[in-house]
Design a protein around this motif. Sequence first.
Motif, mmCIF file in Angstrom:
data_model
loop_
_atom_site.group_PDB
_atom_site.id
_atom_site.type_symbol
_atom_site.label_atom_id
_atom_site.label_comp_id
_atom_site.label_asym_id
_atom_site.label_seq_id
_atom_site.Cartn_x
_atom_site.Cartn_y
_atom_site.Cartn_z
ATOM 1 N N GLN A 146 -11.923 -3.912 -11.019
ATOM 2 C CA GLN A 146 -11.077 -4.433 -12.087
ATOM 3 C C GLN A 146 -9.605 -4.412 -11.680
ATOM 4 N N LEU A 147 -9.182 -3.306 -11.085
ATOM 5 C CA LEU A 147 -7.786 -3.199 -10.661
ATOM 6 C C LEU A 147 -7.476 -4.172 -9.527
ATOM 7 N N ARG A 148 -8.404 -4.339 -8.618
ATOM 8 C CA ARG A 148 -8.195 -5.295 -7.523
ATOM 9 C C ARG A 148 -8.099 -6.719 -8.038
ATOM 10 N N ASP A 149 -8.937 -7.058 -9.018
ATOM 11 C CA ASP A 149 -8.886 -8.404 -9.592
ATOM 12 C C ASP A 149 -7.544 -8.647 -10.270
ATOM 13 N N LYS A 150 -7.044 -7.637 -10.999
ATOM 14 C CA LYS A 150 -5.748 -7.798 -11.639
ATOM 15 C C LYS A 150 -4.628 -7.937 -10.622
ATOM 16 N N LEU A 151 -4.733 -7.179 -9.520
ATOM 17 C CA LEU A 151 -3.715 -7.281 -8.478
ATOM 18 C C LEU A 151 -3.742 -8.658 -7.830
ATOM 19 N N ARG A 152 -4.935 -9.191 -7.641
ATOM 20 C CA ARG A 152 -5.050 -10.519 -7.046
ATOM 21 C C ARG A 152 -4.494 -11.604 -7.973
ATOM 22 N N ASP A 153 -4.674 -11.414 -9.278
ATOM 23 C CA ASP A 153 -4.199 -12.396 -10.251
ATOM 24 C C ASP A 153 -2.770 -12.134 -10.704
ATOM 25 N N TRP A 154 -2.104 -11.131 -10.129
ATOM 26 C CA TRP A 154 -0.716 -10.800 -10.437
ATOM 27 C C TRP A 154 -0.540 -10.405 -11.906
ATOM 28 N N THR A 155 -1.500 -9.665 -12.454
ATOM 29 C CA THR A 155 -1.407 -9.267 -13.860
ATOM 30 C C THR A 155 -1.463 -7.757 -14.093
ATOM 31 N N PRO A 156 -1.309 -6.895 -13.077
ATOM 32 C CA PRO A 156 -1.418 -5.457 -13.346
ATOM 33 C C PRO A 156 -0.153 -4.899 -13.995
ATOM 34 N N SER A 157 -0.340 -3.866 -14.795
ATOM 35 C CA SER A 157 0.810 -3.161 -15.360
ATOM 36 C C SER A 157 1.298 -2.114 -14.354
ATOM 37 N N ALA A 158 2.415 -1.489 -14.671
ATOM 38 C CA ALA A 158 2.954 -0.453 -13.780
ATOM 39 C C ALA A 158 1.986 0.722 -13.677
ATOM 40 N N GLU A 159 1.349 1.067 -14.805
ATOM 41 C CA GLU A 159 0.384 2.166 -14.788
ATOM 42 C C GLU A 159 -0.820 1.829 -13.909
ATOM 43 N N GLU A 160 -1.271 0.595 -13.973
ATOM 44 C CA GLU A 160 -2.432 0.182 -13.166
ATOM 45 C C GLU A 160 -2.076 0.131 -11.686
ATOM 46 N N LEU A 161 -0.860 -0.272 -11.357
ATOM 47 C CA LEU A 161 -0.419 -0.263 -9.961
ATOM 48 C C LEU A 161 -0.404 1.156 -9.408
ATOM 49 N N ALA A 162 -0.016 2.111 -10.236
ATOM 50 C CA ALA A 162 -0.010 3.507 -9.801
ATOM 51 C C ALA A 162 -1.417 4.093 -9.766
ATOM 52 N N GLU A 163 -2.316 3.561 -10.583
ATOM 53 C CA GLU A 163 -3.689 4.073 -10.645
ATOM 54 C C GLU A 163 -4.526 3.615 -9.450
ATOM 55 N N LEU A 164 -4.272 2.407 -8.951
ATOM 56 C CA LEU A 164 -5.117 1.841 -7.908
ATOM 57 C C LEU A 164 -5.225 2.710 -6.662
ATOM 58 N N PRO A 165 -4.129 3.244 -6.093
ATOM 59 C CA PRO A 165 -4.287 4.116 -4.905
ATOM 60 C C PRO A 165 -5.148 5.344 -5.172
ATOM 61 N N ARG A 166 -5.032 5.932 -6.371
ATOM 62 C CA ARG A 166 -5.856 7.095 -6.692
ATOM 63 C C ARG A 166 -7.331 6.719 -6.786
ATOM 64 N N VAL A 167 -7.598 5.569 -7.406
ATOM 65 C CA VAL A 167 -8.985 5.109 -7.521
ATOM 66 C C VAL A 167 -9.563 4.793 -6.141
ATOM 67 N N GLU A 168 -8.756 4.174 -5.289
ATOM 68 C CA GLU A 168 -9.212 3.845 -3.935
ATOM 69 C C GLU A 168 -9.577 5.108 -3.167
ATOM 70 N N GLU A 169 -8.751 6.149 -3.292
ATOM 71 C CA GLU A 169 -9.007 7.397 -2.579
ATOM 72 C C GLU A 169 -10.244 8.094 -3.127
ATOM 73 N N ASP A 170 -10.385 8.145 -4.451
ATOM 74 C CA ASP A 170 -11.566 8.762 -5.049
ATOM 75 C C ASP A 170 -12.833 7.994 -4.682
ATOM 76 N N TYR A 171 -12.720 6.673 -4.673
ATOM 77 C CA TYR A 171 -13.878 5.858 -4.310
ATOM 78 C C TYR A 171 -14.288 6.104 -2.862
ATOM 79 N N ARG A 172 -13.321 6.178 -1.966
ATOM 80 C CA ARG A 172 -13.625 6.429 -0.559
ATOM 81 C C ARG A 172 -14.314 7.782 -0.387
ATOM 82 N N ARG A 173 -13.839 8.788 -1.119
ATOM 83 C CA ARG A 173 -14.427 10.121 -1.011
ATOM 84 C C ARG A 173 -15.868 10.139 -1.522
ATOM 85 N N LEU A 174 -16.101 9.538 -2.683
ATOM 86 C CA LEU A 174 -17.457 9.499 -3.226
ATOM 87 C C LEU A 174 -18.366 8.622 -2.381
#
Length: 267
Positions: free
Chosen positions: A205-233
Amino acid sequence: MSTAGKTDIGPLERDSRRARLGMTVLGVYDRVILGRPRASLLVLAAFIGCCVYWLKDFRLDASGDQLVLENDEDVRYYRAISDRFGSGDFMVVTYTPPEGLFAKPALDRLGRLAAELKALPRVSSVVHMLNAPLLRNPPGTLKDLQKNIKSLDSPGADLEQAKIEFRDSPIYQNLLVSSDLRSTAIQVNFQLDRALWELSSRRQQLRDKLRDWTPSAEELAELPRVEEDYRRLKDADREKRHHDIAAIRAIIEAYRPEASFYLGGVP
């Protein structure tokens, strides 16, 4: 003709400049590298040593996440369906018995094999020709089927009628059973890792928003954390899946003297 402030350079002059530049580079190489062989070898050895040390952190991700195009419409449709129904990974084992697929020893062996695969801790279900629903055994209306859907291991199932259905049904032909009725597929479904699935969905969801240029500031800050958690899991899940596949191979090997098996699947 030349314009003001510009000077034409002929081909000979350009070649001369290139030659002088080449000689300069060769001169520097000769003085710095060849002129100090011990120092050069020491620097090269240090560079190789650093590469070898950091090799343990090298990651080559050949998973489905990296091998497909992010903007592919089919991939997006597949992810939407997966998000809705929560489909998990699965492996496929092909089984070709020497005595014929519908011979009693072959069916008994298939039942034992399926039971052992189903007993693995992270396996949720095993789909095979013994528990696949038979829609024409016996032939009847949809109302009749609602009350009496048989499978090949059901009491009273007609073996000859089942052969015809497996051979001719577009649902089973060349999917569950080969067209020559010599081989069958066993689908081993793994339990869905709910935490990984939810994190993957949020990541997409966050990647799609980033691709469509519609993420909020909170979502931009959330994406790196989600990416790291996803990689770990994902790394933890990949290690578990490695053990799952090893366990499946061990079960197959015990039956290999009696029949032919092949193991396949995306994992």
